[in-house]
Enzyme design. Structure first.
Site, PDB file in Angstrom:
ATOM      1  CB  SER A 133       5.028  -0.375   3.201  1.00 50.30           C
ATOM      2  OG  SER A 133       5.573   0.600   3.788  1.00 50.30           O
ATOM      3  CG  HIS A 188       2.284  -0.175   7.702  1.00 46.98           C
ATOM      4  ND1 HIS A 188       3.331   0.749   7.910  1.00 46.98           N
ATOM      5  CD2 HIS A 188       2.794  -1.039   6.544  1.00 46.98           C
ATOM      6  CE1 HIS A 188       4.440   0.384   7.171  1.00 46.98           C
ATOM      7  NE2 HIS A 188       4.076  -0.707   6.388  1.00 46.98           N
TER       8      HIS A 188
END
Length: 228
Positions: free
Chosen positions: A116, A139
């Protein structure tokens, strides 16, 4: 037999720890080694405090350390050890921006995970490495909680995503289209969209520069400090 050493009070013994806890000022224990090691472990904690049972790295602890490193002539390079699940977006970007703007060479090493918002931190250094078993989850920004103004909130998230993407583009070899394809891929994550990259896959995607371990990271950093 008596010792001429005076016993330290509890406050004196815990002084470095207390300084790290507070860190409202830049006066932290002075680094004496030529290479400063900066571990980023667990979730990156920003403006919101995470539960006590959660392993965290607080950004208000890291930023003063990086300020001190920049001003300390004894420190010649920075080694960043990453094993993070991500965390606060703005805190992660602040750390990444500080690392990328250091006047001293830096090397990042992803051990375990650099997921992330850990990705911008990993790519912010002069040289980036990942362990063969290290993983990175790409993501889009997630949001949980009450949304009062849907349109305005969407615009805010879109701008935040653009900030993250732009930083990654400018500090790695991955292109915009490829990053977005990895970010919005379906079918790989059970309850989310995105892609998990393991070791060499992260290098092939253009996010990380090389696969390696601790020995390789020190070798790279030493070569950056003292060019052959």
């Amino acid at each position: 037999m008596f010792s001429n050493k005076t016993s330290l009070t509890e406050e004196e013994t815990n002084e470095p720890t207390d300084t790290i806890k507070e860190l409202g000022q830049v006066q932290i224990p002075e680094a004496t080694e030529r290479i400063f090691c900066l571990p980023i472990i667990g979730q990156i904690e920003g403006h919101q405090m995470l539960p006590a049972q959660t392993k965290t790295t607080k950004y208000e602890h890291l930023i003063p350390q990086l300020l001190a490193v920049e001003q300390n002539p004894k420190v010649e390079g920075v080694l960043v050890i990453l094993n993070t699940a991500g965390g606060d977006v703005e805190a992660g970007l602040a750390i990444a921006e500080m690392l990328s703007s250091l006047s001293k060479p830096s090397v990042s090493l992803v051990l375990g995970g650099g997921h992330s918002i850990g990705i911008p931190i990993a790519v912010s250094c002069t040289k980036s490495l990942i362990a063969p078993t290290g993983t990175m989850t790409v993501h889009p920004i997630r949001y949980t909680g009450l949304v009062i103004n849907g349109h305005q909130q969407f615009d805010y998230l879109r701008k935040m995503q653009e900030r993250i993407d732009q930083f990654i583009y400018s500090h790695s070899q991955i292109g915009k289209e490829k990053l977005e394809r990895l970010m919005f891929q379906t079918g790989e994550l059970a309850q989310d969209i995105g892609t998990i990259l393991i070791g060499q896959e992260a290098v092939e995607a253009g996010l990380i520069q090389a696969v390696g371990g601790l020995r390789d990271a020190f070798k790279e950093l030493n070569s950056l400090i003292t060019p052959t």
